[in-house]
Design an enzyme around this catalytic site. Structure first.
Site, PDB file in Angstrom:
ATOM      1  N   HIS A 157       0.991  -1.246   0.057  1.00 25.23           N
ATOM      2  CA  HIS A 157       0.099  -0.055   0.141  1.00 25.23           C
ATOM      3  C   HIS A 157       0.708   1.183  -0.107  1.00 25.23           C
ATOM      4  O   HIS A 157       1.781   1.260   0.881  1.00 25.23           O
ATOM      5  CB  HIS A 157      -0.945   0.146   1.181  1.00 25.23           C
TER       6      HIS A 157
ATOM      7  N   ASP B 133      -7.977  -5.462   0.102  1.00 19.78           N
ATOM      8  CA  ASP B 133      -8.511  -6.264  -0.938  1.00 19.78           C
ATOM      9  C   ASP B 133      -8.037  -7.763  -0.779  1.00 19.78           C
ATOM     10  O   ASP B 133      -9.029  -8.388  -1.412  1.00 19.78           O
ATOM     11  CB  ASP B 133      -7.855  -5.892  -2.261  1.00 19.78           C
TER      12      ASP B 133
END
Ligand SMILES: CC(C)(COP(=O)(O)OP(=O)(O)OC[C@H]1O[C@@H](n2cnc3c(N)ncnc32)[C@H](O)[C@@H]1OP(=O)(O)O)[C@@H](O)C(=O)NCCC(=O)NCCS
Length: 380
Positions: free
Chosen positions: A266, A317
């Protein structure tokens, strides 16, 4: 002068402060995400998506009567005009559900009772935002029915947003546990600062375009595998691995060949993604309960190798992917589910942008030639 010599240039705008917000804050060091001061773990475990959406749109948690009124409006505004279904029927059968989403919101926009209101009318923008949150689960759920050759269903007044979506997908009233897993994931997906789709949405409305155009921009930006599309790609990867005994060799080989592992890493969290911490717990419990532990075992192995070899952790996710798989959702609906949640965050940002608007127009570095000589077309 080469690009690297410009002190203010940051590829991908990494680390660049592009605005001020009161919607949410990310603490990379503490692996913490707050929406308007509230920890997402509290919102996901103790609240509902409806309370989260209210918090984002109105800036405070609702009291009982405010929540009752908000939920009633969401239910009253849930249906879409038949013209939306007609437009979705006209699409080729293999249209991706994210394109169905884009078309759905583009077609519903002119039917909004506040369609003609100026972009700066914040009271009208708030009413439109509530309608957008209300209609998202219907556009996506009935859009899925239409592309699968089924008739759209009439929505039911007693359902929550999560229940409405589950009902439209399965044709049955969902059980409480299934609805809760989806509901908490919607809260985790609802808002995330100046991510790519939210920023794109703000860029659109900052031109004094309209909120629906902002939402359509957001959907288009979310679609890519480096953003919302990662949940679909993560599940395809888990299915390709197939069984836990193949997971370690698969991931080591993927890393050796410099593959990007979908659902990991991320830009903002260099340690753990707090949404992933909560979703991993929910997802792995679900795998246990439904007797589908092969997915959580594969996940354990991938997480372990990614952490030890690369120091990279799953983002939201990754656990959302196998949770949604166990819930039985078609893989290409995972990113539209993200849309169903994120319309609340996008709308909150639209309202915020327009409350103190300035056109967003960054500069760029020109690296092309400077003195090309015009050559008549016959001589080129
Ligand atoms: C999210 C993402 C785009 C952030 O990217 P970023 O901040 O631009 O970071 P970079 O892509 O520059 O990666 C930095 C380093 O970590 C590695 N890395 C980051 N994410 C990785 C992943 N998922 N798998 C393997 N390596 C990864 C990169 O290869 C790079 O290594 P290098 O310096 O040796 O080249 C990136 O982590 C990614 O592509 N993840 C997979 C897609 C995904 O899950 N997206 C959903 C985000 S919520």
């Amino acid at each position: 002068m080469s690009a690297t010599t410009y002190p203010n240039y940051s590829p991908g705008l990494e680390g660049v402060i592009a605005g001020i917000t009161t919607t949410s804050d990310i603490s990379s060091e503490e692996s913490r995400l707050i929406y308007r001061g509230y920890d997402v773990h509290d919102l996901a475990s103790k609240g509902t998506f409806e309370q989260t959406a209210y918090l984002l749109l109105y800036g405070k948690l609702p009291n009982r009567s405010e929540l009752d009124a908000f939920e009633k409006t969401l239910k009253d505004e849930r249906e879409v005009p038949k013209e939306v279904h007609d437009a979705l029927r006209a699409l080729p059968k293999d249209t991706h559900p994210m394109d169905i989403c884009k078309v759905g919101f583009a077609v519903v926009a002119p039917f909004d009772p506040d369609y003609a209101a100026p972009a700066t009318d914040q009271a009208a923008n708030l009413r439109k935002a509530v309608r957008i949150v209300a209609k998202a689960s219907t556009i996506i759920g009935n859009g899925h029915r239409i592309r699968s050759g089924q008739e759209p269903l009439a929505t039911k007044k007693e359902h929550t947003v999560a229940q409405n979506f589950l009902y439209l997908i399965t044709g049955k009233d969902p059980d409480a546990e299934t609805a809760h897993v989806l509901d908490s994931s919607l809260t985790l997906y609802a808002e995330h600062g100046f991510n790519a789709s939210t920023f794109a949405c703000r860029v659109t409305v900052a031109t004094l375009s309209d909120i629906y155009s902002g939402i359509v921009t957001g959907i288009g930006t979310l679609r890519g595998p480096l953003h919302g599309g990662a949940n679909e790609e993560a599940m395809k990867m888990i299915l390709e691995i197939g069984t836990p005994d193949k997971a370690e060799a698969w991931i080591r080989d993927a890393l050796a060949t410099k593959k990007k592992i979908m659902g990991f890493g991320h830009r903002e969290y260099k340690k753990r993604d707090p949404r992933a911490i909560y979703m991993t717990k929910v997802g792995k419990e679900l795998c246990e309960k439904k007797g589908q532990t092969q997915w959580s075992k594969i996940a354990d192995i991938l997480e372990h190798v990614m952490e030890t070899e690369k120091g990279i952790y799953p983002n939201v996710d990754f656990p959302a992917a196998y949770a949604y798989y166990v819930l039985g959702f078609p893989i290409d609906l995972y990113t539209p589910i993200f849309v169903m949640a994120r319309v609340s965050g996008w709308s909150a940002h639209v309202l915020e942008q327009l409350a103190n608007n300035r056109l967003i127009r960054p500069a760029c570095i020109y690296e092309g030639p400077h003195s090309a000589t015009w050559v008549p077309i016959e001589q080129r």
